[in-house]
Design a protein around this motif. Structure first.
Motif: not given
Length: 801
Positions: A144-148, A117-119, A90-97
């Motif tokens: 989608x590129x904005x702010x990246x 938000x995902x990006x 899941x995005x809270x526990x495993x996104x660091x992977x």
């Protein structure tokens, strides 16, 4: 530095996300599939006393989605074992992977705020240089590129799969404005070489290429259907296989995909393409609005343009929607005189001239339909693509069209197409007028086996890129033909390799095909180094010509039938024991005799989408072209000792007895129809013939030597026969199989046991072939076998007694 993809992260586990994850697993890539954490417990979790902190709850959404995907039909995965390559989280526990992956792909809901938000979260953990892509079907990249970060933007692109990702070949690549060229090039190459797709470079325009043209085509039909007074069944008849489109045609396809999905894309084009000359066509007709209000969305709501029901007699019935009354009525068969004129024309590309010349409502439909399509696609250059071939590639790969719009225009004739447009009040684009004025008569030409297309900026025919890794038989057939009869064409592929291409209806194997195969071996042994047996039809081969078998059996011409079966067996053995390497290149349906041919090649280079099996039980016989012998031989090659021998032989017996068909080439390994360490699988079917040729060259250059005929096939005799007979008795007694099924199974048992020998004995292949042929012939004297064959000839489906 070479970029390699060993591990990917897919964010979003819905239908598309799970499907894409499965396809990466299909090709051997490790996948991390992530989704959001549930915000509340479901009833089952409450009953178990679980909390929102339990891992099983936190991963519920992703696990449920993947499980549902793996259970769906058709399956998204080549082999269920491959699902082990997917790890969920899941995005809270495993996104660091994601720091350890080579490619991060976002496949969340089509909302810009959620994607942004995902990006933002991804950028916290993503390793610089990692590819990042989105599967959006239309949100502009600039938003989608904005702010990246700069590194994010340099490695960011759209990679748009079509659903279902395993089966639909279109892979649209849309680079972001700051995306590095090397990233774009990599994605295009990876899509083709590894994912087995048709990679199409698209511009950042609404709906890109595939959906822009595809939705236009459907919307155009929506507006034409009432104008011409056509029913949904008539439109589906006119827009299905007769013009090289899927059986689901138009309205049935919308039911499968979901009307809401189509409406979402159509509305997006309507809102975002105000300057499109066909802007009003993307406005939904009233009957679509009514269906949306009624939630008649198609299969997902159990009714759409069609509805399945049960009538008063308890029989299943398909109803069709009457677009005038908006009520369902029994569906009616559609028939048009123009379509009757095309029945003798095998290839759809050759039918278009006849179709637009029709004098009935069908002819009028095609003239209006093609005029609208030609006018629309000509004006999309250079808006959505600078090259016309990309539009054709997208429609063929994404919508299953056999021919793209410009190919159809060529088939009709460029000037005839202009005439059709003008009759509908539409004018040719300036570049088309200029092309014709220059004396160019077609959008495509073939030179030296390669396809050239009319390049609008260059104002000349230019070689279509990416062909060097393909061999396109349609392009080389006329100039490289070595031999031809009514069943095959033998072509010189170069480098000392011949190709034997079946040309019979559905590539069935009859006398002319067998004669052609023998001729191919003769020619290859005399003047060449190797032989490929491959074609680029819809299917490799649906098997032997059962119509011929039926006629011989009905006429009781058993000597002739015996000779015909022996000729088949001898041809298979000729392939097996020739002086040159033989490579089979199966794809699509590879059934019965087509499977037997593959079993006897030195090597199989199979397309991943190969549905292969020995299905003769369905017509009341056993494999008679060496298939029964070969499965007995392959079983004995796996023998070890004791009971294991009987178990292995039984598995191979059941593969035939249950008419098992592998649903992918990888499943065929499990059935021992393909052999690990010898046979290989190619994911991109377009590369198959070229790959088969490479392996023929490799075998020849490695010093291929004609094999020695086998005399060491261990058969188990009465020991195995007794086991099989007890089993079939039990199955018949419990009504699991019919008496006739038992008779067929017992004949197969006799062959695979090697007869009723008193002890295990080593025999020759010819010994088993003789048993096989005798069993096959004896079954053709059975009335129920003839009934099954007759049923198969009439319906195309096996009959079970």
């Amino acid at each position: 530095m070479a970029r390699r993809i060993k591990k990917v992260a897919i964010i979003g586990s819905g239908i598309m996300g799970s499907g894409i994850a499965c396809h990466f697993a299909n090709i051997g890539v490790e996948v991390l599939l992530l989704d959001i954490v549930p915000r509340e417990l479901n009833d089952q979790e409450k009953a178990k006393g679980l909390t929102l902190e339990d891992k099983v709850v936190r991963n519920r959404l992703v696990n449920d989605a993947l499980t549902a995907s793996l259970k769906s039909k058709p399956s998204p995965i080549y082999n269920t074992k491959f699902a082990d390559r997917i790890t969920t989280g899941n995005l809270e526990d495993d996104l660091h992977k994601i720091k350890d992956v080579d490619w991060v792909m976002e496949v969340v809901v089509e909302r810009l705020d959620i994607k942004q938000s995902v990006f933002e979260q991804v950028e916290k953990y993503r390793t610089p240089g990692t590819i990042i892509s989105t599967n959006t079907s239309g949100i502009p990249i600039k938003f989608m590129n904005e702010g990246r970060s700069e590194d994010f933007r340099k490695h960011f692109a759209v990679t748009h799969f079509f659903n279902p990702p395993r089966y639909l070949k279109l892979f649209e690549v849309v680079p972001g404005p700051d995306c590095k060229q090397e990233v774009t090039d990599f994605l295009m190459d990876y899509g083709s070489k590894f994912l087995g797709k048709t990679s199409v470079l698209a511009k950042d325009t609404p709906a890109f290429i595939g959906n822009r043209i595809g939705i236009f085509g459907i919307q155009s039909l929506f507006h034409q259907v009432k104008e011409l007074g056509l029913t949904v069944e008539e439109v589906d008849k006119l827009t299905g296989p007769v013009i090289g489109r899927p059986k689901s045609a138009t309205f049935r396809t919308v039911d499968v995909v979901g009307l809401d999905t189509l409406v979402h894309v159509a509305n997006g084009i309507y809102e975002n393409c105000p300057n499109d000359e066909a802007h009003d066509l993307f406005k939904l007709p009233s009957f679509i609005n009514t269906m949306m209000e009624n939630k008649w969305l198609g299969d997902k709501t159990k009714q759409g343009f069609y509805k399945k029901t049960t009538n008063a007699e308890g029989k299943r019935e398909i109803l069709a929607l009457d677009l005038d009354t908006m009520e369902y009525r029994p569906s009616k068969k559609a028939k048009f005189a123009t379509l009757e004129l095309t029945k003798t024309i095998d290839k759809p590309i050759d039918r278009f001239k006849v179709l637009v010349g029709g004098k009935d409502k069908a002819g009028e439909f095609y003239r209006k339909n093609f005029a609208a399509m030609f006018a629309y696609v000509q004006n999309r250059i250079p808006e959505i693509s600078d090259e016309l071939y990309r539009i054709d590639d997208a429609m063929k790969a994404g919508f299953g069209w056999e021919n793209g719009p410009f190919e159809i225009w060529d088939a009709v004739g460029v000037e005839k197409g202009i005439e059709l447009m003008k009759a509908e009040g539409k004018e040719p684009a300036a570049w088309v007028t200029e092309m014709v004025a220059k004396g160019e008569k077609s959008f495509y030409t073939v030179k030296d086996g390669a396809t050239y297309y009319y390049d609008v900026p260059a104002k000349a025919q230019v070689k279509k890129p990416g062909q060097d890794s393909f061999i396109i038989l349609d392009n080389i057939r006329k100039t490289t033909e070595v031999f031809k009869n009514s069943g095959v064409v033998i072509e010189d592929l170069g480098d000392g390799i011949l190709n034997c291409e079946f040309q019979s209806k559905m590539n069935t194997i009859g006398g002319d095909v067998l004669a052609g195969l023998n001729k191919a071996v003769d020619l290859a042994e005399k003047d060449f180094q190797g032989l490929v047996i491959g074609n680029q039809g819809a299917n490799f081969s649906v098997g032997a010509n059962i119509g011929m078998i039926f006629m011989m059996a009905v006429e009781q011409e058993y000597d002739e039938l015996n000779m015909a079966i022996k000729y088949f067996q001898d041809t298979m053995m000729r392939m097996r024991y020739s002086a040159i390497p033989t490579i089979a290149a199966p794809h699509g349906m590879t059934l019965g005799g087509g499977c037997e041919l593959s079993l006897h090649a030195d090597k199989v280079v199979a397309a991943a989408e190969t549905y292969i099996g020995l299905v003769e039980f369905g017509v009341g016989v056993i494999p008679g072209g060496g298939g029964s012998k070969e499965m007995a031989l392959r079983a004995q090659d796996l023998f070890h000792s004791g009971d294991v021998q009987l178990n292995v032989l039984q598995e191979h017996f059941l593969t035939i007895g249950m008419a098992k068909v592998a649903t992918s080439a990888y499943e065929a390994y499990d059935l021992n129809l393909l052999q690990k360490g010898k046979d290989i699988v190619v994911v991109n079917k377009d590369r198959q013939i070229a790959e088969a040729k490479k392996h023929a060259v490799l075998l020849a250059e490695a010093g291929y030597t004609q094999p020695v005929k086998r005399k060491d096939v261990l058969v188990l005799g009465k020991q195995a026969l007794g086991m099989f007979l007890v089993g079939t008795d039990s199955m018949e007694a419990s009504k699991y199989i019919s008496e006739h099924d038992q008779k067929i199974a017992n004949k197969l048992a006799y062959v695979m046991a090697g007869g009723d020998l008193s002890e295990p004995t080593k025999v020759t292949e010819q010994y088993l072939l003789d048993l096989e042929r005798e069993a096959f012939l004896s079954l053709t004297t059975e009335r129920k076998t003839l009934e099954r064959i007759q049923h198969m000839l009439k319906t195309g489906k096996p009959l079970r007694n």
